[in-house]
Design an enzyme around this catalytic site. Sequence first.
Site, mmCIF file in Angstrom:
data_model
loop_
_atom_site.group_PDB
_atom_site.id
_atom_site.type_symbol
_atom_site.label_atom_id
_atom_site.label_comp_id
_atom_site.label_asym_id
_atom_site.label_seq_id
_atom_site.Cartn_x
_atom_site.Cartn_y
_atom_site.Cartn_z
ATOM 1 N N VAL A 297 38.044 42.086 48.263
ATOM 2 C CA VAL A 297 39.275 41.298 48.131
ATOM 3 C C VAL A 297 40.409 42.262 47.843
ATOM 4 O O VAL A 297 40.365 43.022 46.875
ATOM 5 C CB VAL A 297 39.157 40.240 47.014
ATOM 6 C CG1 VAL A 297 40.503 39.565 46.777
ATOM 7 C CG2 VAL A 297 38.104 39.198 47.367
ATOM 8 N N ALA B 226 42.494 45.648 43.944
ATOM 9 C CA ALA B 226 41.457 45.150 44.850
ATOM 10 C C ALA B 226 40.131 45.148 44.102
ATOM 11 O O ALA B 226 40.024 45.673 42.988
ATOM 12 C CB ALA B 226 41.349 46.050 46.073
ATOM 13 N N LYS B 227 39.124 44.570 44.671
ATOM 14 C CA LYS B 227 37.775 44.651 44.107
ATOM 15 C C LYS B 227 36.782 44.357 45.217
ATOM 16 O O LYS B 227 37.101 43.628 46.161
ATOM 17 C CB LYS B 227 37.599 43.617 42.986
ATOM 18 C CG LYS B 227 36.510 43.966 42.007
ATOM 19 C CD LYS B 227 36.971 45.013 41.027
ATOM 20 C CE LYS B 227 35.950 45.326 39.980
ATOM 21 N NZ LYS B 227 36.533 46.184 38.926
ATOM 22 N N GLY B 228 35.588 44.906 45.080
ATOM 23 C CA GLY B 228 34.560 44.630 46.065
ATOM 24 C C GLY B 228 33.233 44.409 45.379
ATOM 25 O O GLY B 228 33.084 44.676 44.182
#
Length: 411
Positions: free
Chosen positions: A56, A101-103
């Site tokens: 995201v 962001a992050k994943g």
Amino acid sequence: MRAIDATRIYFDAAADQLDLSPSMRQLLLTAKREVQVQIPIERDSGELSTFIGYRVQHNDARGPLKGGLRYHPQVDLNEVRALAALMTWKTAVVNIPYGGAKGGVAIDPKQCSTRELERVTRRFVDAIHDMFGPDVDIPAPDMGTTADVMAWIMNQYGKYHGFAPACVTGKPVDYHGIPGREEATGRGVGALTLKLLGRLGRPIPGTRIAIQGFGNVGTHAAKYLHDAECRLVAVGDATAAFHRAEGLDVLELIRYAREHNGQLSGFTGGDEITGKELLAADCDVLIPAALGGVLTTANAPAVRASIIVEAANEPIEPAADTIFDERGIMVLPDILANAGGVTASWFEWVQNRQHYQWGINRVRQELDRILSEAFEQVWQLSQSRHVPLRTAAYMLGVGRVARATVLGGVV
Ligand code: NAD
């Protein structure tokens, strides 16, 4: 409560203080891009397994997107969304030139061999390599991922785009990483705890600390505070918790954990207590450094610390946060307290881009300077606007992102 709803509550409190328009709120709450990909791999047994990966990209108004990559069986889009937004506010609070962001991959890394994890990581990069990179989005380690995973990411990315060490941070020191990155989050937690104690006019030596979680962040925070002559009276991890009113031997705890696969179970230098008792320990500062959502309305009334430093992301549920506020317990919020990690990630990125190495002393000095400045700004805002530190930190972060959005032009 879902993490995304908790983040929203804190955002709204800050947005009200900043008098942000409904349309700006909507823009800031919406992620720029969300991606879900399929990650099929061949297991060591020869069987096929398929995992789901997410990235995201929340907001890049202030710079390239930045955020960790989590490997955990409970990873889902909502969690990744909440953590991505948290990164946007966090990078803005410490004023480093990044967005958020992050994943994540829904996988239990403990159930995988090293080779299987490498295959998952490389397949994930295959699926998203065209949406990250040094000027676009830079992943980093998070729960369940290590420096080795970052090395695989860099290597796999390089197969498509050539040598680009700045495409990911948190890499091994011997593979384009930097000394000081690994300790940075815990060191920052320790340094900020001392700043808060100083601002409150409390003496530092002898301050009684309790820490939940003795992994990367917990051990480095414990070591830093021990060096400052604080007393670690309680500590615990997923396997056991211990108490000693006179202070536990921090160096012995670190040595024990190192020799026992990172776990504290079996340690004999303190009285064994339950995880519940750890959170209610008689101490001055409680540092949750393990999981999210551990302090709830059920256990908040029992907390005896007068300060809570959120080393983990969102360890306090919003309703418990209200209880702490009413009880006069001061909370140093996650978006400031654990920002040392992303700050040192920025140093790694800067050095990778310049093909230059700073050395540990410069890393520590710059880290302390940036965190000190952010702390002072949050503290002053909290005092002048009569709001809790969390609201002040969100005001600072959200306000900076909103201003950058307007300056850059929205449409
Ligand atoms: P880690 O995996 O190294 O350590 C986690 C620790 O928590 C371990 O000691 C584990 O045993 C303990 N733990 C797990 N479940 C527990 C439970 N139910 N009760 C008590 N202890 C439990 O992780 P870390 O890197 O130290 O990260 C800790 C927290 O800090 C996470 O929430 C992470 O998202 C956050 N954080 C980490 C960084 C970083 O740079 N490592 C940066 C920002 C935020």
